[in-house]
Design an enzyme around this catalytic site. Structure first.
Site, short mmCIF file in Angstrom:
data_model
loop_
_atom_site.label_atom_id
_atom_site.label_comp_id
_atom_site.label_asym_id
_atom_site.label_seq_id
_atom_site.Cartn_x
_atom_site.Cartn_y
_atom_site.Cartn_z
N ASN A 397 -13.75 -2.07 -0.89
CA ASN A 397 -12.53 -2.11 -1.27
C ASN A 397 -12.32 -2.67 -2.42
OD1 ASN A 397 -9.56 -2.06 -0.19
ND2 ASN A 397 -9.76 -4.10 -0.98
N GLU A 398 -11.40 -1.77 -3.50
CA GLU A 398 -10.98 -2.02 -4.83
C GLU A 398 -12.09 -2.89 -5.67
OE1 GLU A 398 -7.37 -4.20 -4.52
OE2 GLU A 398 -6.12 -2.19 -3.50
N ASN A 466 -5.33 2.60 -2.30
CA ASN A 466 -4.26 1.59 -2.00
C ASN A 466 -3.19 1.69 -3.05
OD1 ASN A 466 -6.28 0.90 -0.14
ND2 ASN A 466 -6.98 -0.97 -1.31
N TYR A 472 3.69 -3.17 -6.89
CA TYR A 472 2.92 -3.59 -8.21
C TYR A 472 3.24 -2.75 -9.47
CZ TYR A 472 0.56 -6.73 -4.66
OH TYR A 472 0.16 -7.63 -3.72
N TRP A 546 0.05 -1.14 4.91
CA TRP A 546 -0.42 -2.46 4.88
C TRP A 546 0.55 -3.45 5.07
CZ3 TRP A 546 -5.08 -4.01 4.32
CH2 TRP A 546 -5.18 -5.64 3.93
N LYS A 566 3.51 -8.46 3.89
CA LYS A 566 3.77 -6.98 3.97
C LYS A 566 3.55 -6.59 5.27
CE LYS A 566 2.10 -6.48 -0.77
NZ LYS A 566 1.40 -7.60 -1.03
#
Ligand code: GCB
Length: 856
Positions: A397-398, A466, A472, A546, A566
């Site tokens: 992930n990321e 994502n 963001y 999310w 969230k």
């Protein structure tokens, strides 16, 4: 459909009158627990975590060693058995001892593991079991860091497993799972392969296997002597009942290991499995059993309010049931494998699953780190293999987020980081495909081209983005543009949205939502927009919100500190509006819901109408107001919008569509009359905010702010405080010693006055303030030497006058109370008429977060 348990028990009993079943018993109760930094031990039950409280306090939560101990009596007649300790999961490094002898070690907090105890046990006696656990930061164990808490403890069930000396293998990466593969499935035929391994005690063995269909009828059987420790048996099922979210058909495989001489069953292995096939097509999206299906659902973390990650299986079930009830067909168990029960539940409910290993944000290039990551993936796959719900194995992930957001990394180090990340992704991909060619590999990326330029995004079968447009990064509408660009540039890549959604706080309500206001209304707006943009793109496989629920993240300072907000539901699983929106959007049975559970009191201008949103899955919604007036509206994107002329007072509003209805009671007040009615109505204002703040402890409502006009109330001068470099409305920091954080976080800065056109009377005025700047000076201005120092930006001090009377001289919030500290000061006055609170700057600009005026 799952095979009913009664039937399953019957099968067991009827086939095993010559007993000797495997015993699996939870040994959760009554452990002595000692934390490294504490003198006293306590008695605890498993599931247990030592961070369920301190992860929500100021300061770092404890990461270190905890020891569990207990005496366990082992009966004499187990001396011809094999005995094991099975952990469903413990965070994150485990060492277990029996009678002071080490029986096993395990690295990693999210997978199961088994230690054999047999040779260390004293039969017919109590045996001392000691389990040492360590959740300290460890550079060699994923995850290195992440936006969630690494709660320490034996936080999943602990079992004692007793088998015959000859038994299906329990130790090893698979932790006892024997694999049921479905290499080929069609509507006409499913090829099933049962592969496993046994431990023999040198005796001849017979293996008996039967398969029952979802109705409990036996459809296949096998009975042969076993010639080696590994076995692989092929079955065929004609016209299989396929597994799908709408029809989660489960087959049951029962395997008995038999002593051919005595006929005794030495061990039994039982598992559900399902028959389905699927593919991810870069143009057509996800295809299950030959039909396209848009994957819509949510991510889910495993923690719960006041429990940390030590949650009972009943909460796991409740969560996934809520996800299913919302109409979802898809779930991502971000960011790690979850409780074994979770996957059983998803099989039963019919939820397609993306499960992943916790390789998050960053990697190291150490051999040990890479090895641990690969091991976790192997454990995940081998343990969860038989679940038809699982369609994606996630590997990362990321992984570049730390690299991208860390300044001044020398170029050579950047290259090295990219190289080792790509190498690890390749290793994880290879391990995944080596163990399972029937499922899809996937990784989740954050919005940055580095994943494309580095080549890492070409490694897995499917890519999840994502994407936090409108949060963001600006602009909800940029989502579609981004997706289309990616699709055009990489036409062979099947795409998913693996995360999206803003934070929300059910205490923050507005009709005028804005990014970063944490209102439920903005959350709704964002989810509607994302759903629309994904639904209109056939090539998109789907999306996972999310997050299903708010979750603990000790580093976060949002409007509820230490919590990532969230969620579609709160940390305690109380649904937010948006949860019901999904239900309207995704379910087929008639459904209607009037949004605004926490927005039932509407304090509006006299000229304003009451705005209501009604969620429904029909075309039109009828509203009956106070059992008299009827209104109708058409439904767009599953929302009917109403604007109602309502007089001040209580109203009941009933929404109807199809056969269902929903009632909400509203209380309407006119803002302008609040002044006139001050004798009965204290006025509370959420200064510096366009939202109402609903205090869930007192029930008080702090209404949105406004500029002053005659016969009314409001601020004079100044502007809404916006912290530089932050998108947050107000300050993005936790405000200490209050539970009304958002009230203090938003504020007006540089205001000259706050005025109320009230009649003569005695009043109590409360001013709510906080110093928002971390760098604010605590210096006493009188101690400063020169004028230039005195006007330094770090100092904020001001005088407050009420109706001309000086009530505060040189109030310096940083000096007098500390920065980011909730300050509430009350003053009583006799006023001949309107009340005016004046703010006179001494240094910097005055600030005000909230104001309450009561007529005494
Ligand atoms: C992400 C991460 C997730 C965070 C989330 C957020 O992209 O994958 O772990 O919690 O963003 O809320 O910022």
């Amino acid at each position: 459909m799952k095979l009913p348990y009664s039937l399953f028990l019957f099968l067991l009993i009827s086939s095993s009158f010559l007993h000797a079943q495997r015993i699996e018993k939870a040994i959760n109760s009554g452990w002595e627990f000692q934390l490294e930094n504490q003198e006293e031990s306590t008695t605890v039950n498993i599931p247990h975590s030592w961070n369920s409280e301190d992860a929500f306090n100021d300061g770092a939560y404890f990461r270190g060693k905890g020891t569990y101990s207990k005496e366990i009596f082992i009966p004499q007649d187990w001396n011809d058995k094999a005995v094991f300790l099975k952990f469903e999961g413990a965070n994150q490094f485990t060492k277990a001892y029996v009678n002071d002898q080490l029986v096993g070690e395990h690295t990693g907090g999210y997978t199961s593991f088994v230690f054999e105890l047999t040779e260390h046990l004293n039969f017919g006696q109590a045996n001392q079991v000691r389990i040492e656990l360590d959740n300290s930061h460890n550079q060699d164990i994923p995850p290195l860091e992440a936006d969630f808490n690494f709660y320490g403890g034996i936080y999943r069930d602990l079992q004692l497993v007793v088998t015959g000396k000859s038994h299906f293998t329990l130790e090893g990466l698979g932790a006892g799972t024997q694999l049921i593969k479905t290499p080929e499935v069609s509507e006409n035929l499913a090829k099933v392969k049962f592969e496993g391994n046994v431990v023999t005690s040198g005796k001849d063995l017979e293996l008996q296997v039967s398969i029952n269909d979802p109705s409990g009828n036996q459809v296949s059987e096998y009975d042969e002597s076993l010639n080696s420790e590994d076995f692989s048996i092929d079955f065929e099922i004609d016209n299989p009942k396929l597994w799908s979210p709408d029809d989660p058909n489960l087959y049951l495989l029962t395997a008995n290991l038999i002593d051919p001489d005595s006929g005794e069953i030495l061990d039994t292995y039982i598992s559900n499995f399902g028959c389905r096939w699927f593919e991810a097509d870069p143009e057509k999206g996800f295809i299950l059993n030959g039909k396209p299906i848009k994957l819509i659902g949510a991510n889910r973390h495993q923690d719960f309010e006041n429990m940390g990650n030590a949650v009972p299986n009943s909460i796991h079930r409740k969560d996934y049931q809520m996800i299913k009830d919302m109409g979802a067909n898809f779930i991502r168990t971000a960011h790690y494998p979850q409780d074994p029960d979770v996957y059983r539940i998803c099989d039963e409910l019919g939820l397609l699953v993306w499960t992943e290993v916790p390789v998050i944000n960053d990697v190291t290039d150490s051999e040990a780190y890479h090895q641990n990551a690969v091991n976790m993936q192997k454990e995940q796959i081998l343990q969860l293999y038989n679940h038809p719900s699982i369609v994606f194995w996630g590997i990362m992930n990321e992984i570049f987020i730390r690299l991208v957001f860390t300044r001044d990394i020398p170029e050579a180090d950047q290259k090295a980081k990219i190289k080792t990340s790509v190498e690890l992704a390749e290793k994880l991909e290879a391990a995944t495909k080596e163990l399972d060619t029937t499922r899809l590999s996937v990784m989740a990326l954050h919005e940055n081209d580095i994943y494309n330029t580095s080549g890492i995004a070409d490694i897995t079968d499917v890519i999840g983005w994502n994407l936090y447009f409108g949060w963001y990064t600006p602009g909800l509408k940029n989502l579609g543009k981004f997706l289309d660009e990616q699709h055009q540039k990489y036409p062979d890549r099947p795409l998913l949205i693996s995360e999206y959604g803003p934070g929300s706080d059910s205490r923050i309500q507005t009709n005028d939502p804005k990014p970063w206001d944490f209102s439920e209304a903005y959350q709704l707006k964002s989810h509607v927009s994302y759903l629309n943009q994904v639904m209109e793109r056939d090539y998109m496989l789907g999306m996972a919100a999310w997050n299903f629920a708010d979750f603990g993240s000790s580093g976060r300072q949002d409007s509820r500190p230490y919590i990532n907000q969230k969620g579609l539901v709160n940390f305690d699983r109380e649904p937010k509006d948006v949860y019901y929106y999904y239900k309207a959007r995704l379910t087929e049975d008639d459904f209607v819901y009037i949004a605004g559970k926490n927005f039932e009191t509407r304090i509006i201008d006299k000229s304003e109408k009451v705005k209501l949103k009604v969620f429904s899955n029909s075309d039109r919604v009828k509203l009956v107001i106070d059992e008299k007036v009827e209104k109708e509206a058409s439904v767009t994107d599953n929302i009917a919008e109403f604007e109602l002329d309502l007089e001040p007072g209580e109203h009941s509003v009933k929404a109807m569509s199809g056969d269902v209805s929903h009632i909400r009671n509203l209380l309407v007040k006119f803002r302008n009359s609040l002044i006139a009615d001050i004798a009965n109505n204290p006025m509370l204002i959420n200064v510096g905010s366009h939202s109402d703040f609903v205090d869930d402890e007192t029930g008080e409502i702090w209404i949105s702010d406004q500029a002053f006009q005659n016969n009314d109330f409001g601020f004079v001068g100044g502007e809404v405080f916006q912290q530089s470099s932050s998108k947050f409305q107000g300050t993005a920091s936790n405000i200490k010693v209050t539970t009304k954080e958002p009230l203090f976080q938003t504020m007006r800065e540089g205001l000259q006055a706050y005025k109320f056109d009230v009649p003569k009377g005695q009043y109590r005025i409360s001013l709510l303030m906080a110093e928002p700047n971390r760098g604010a000076s605590r210096e006493n201005i009188y101690n400063l030497g020169s004028d230039s120092e005195k006007s330094s930006e770090g100092i904020r001090s001001f005088d407050i006058l009420i109706n001309g009377i000086l009530v505060e001289k040189d109030l310096n919030l940083a000096r007098d109370y500390g920065i980011l500290q909730a300050v509430e000061v009350e003053y009583k006055i006799n006023s001949e008429g309107p009340v005016e609170i004046e703010f006179r700057p001494q240094n910097g600009k005055p600030v005000l977060s909230g104001i309450k005026l009561e007529n005494l």
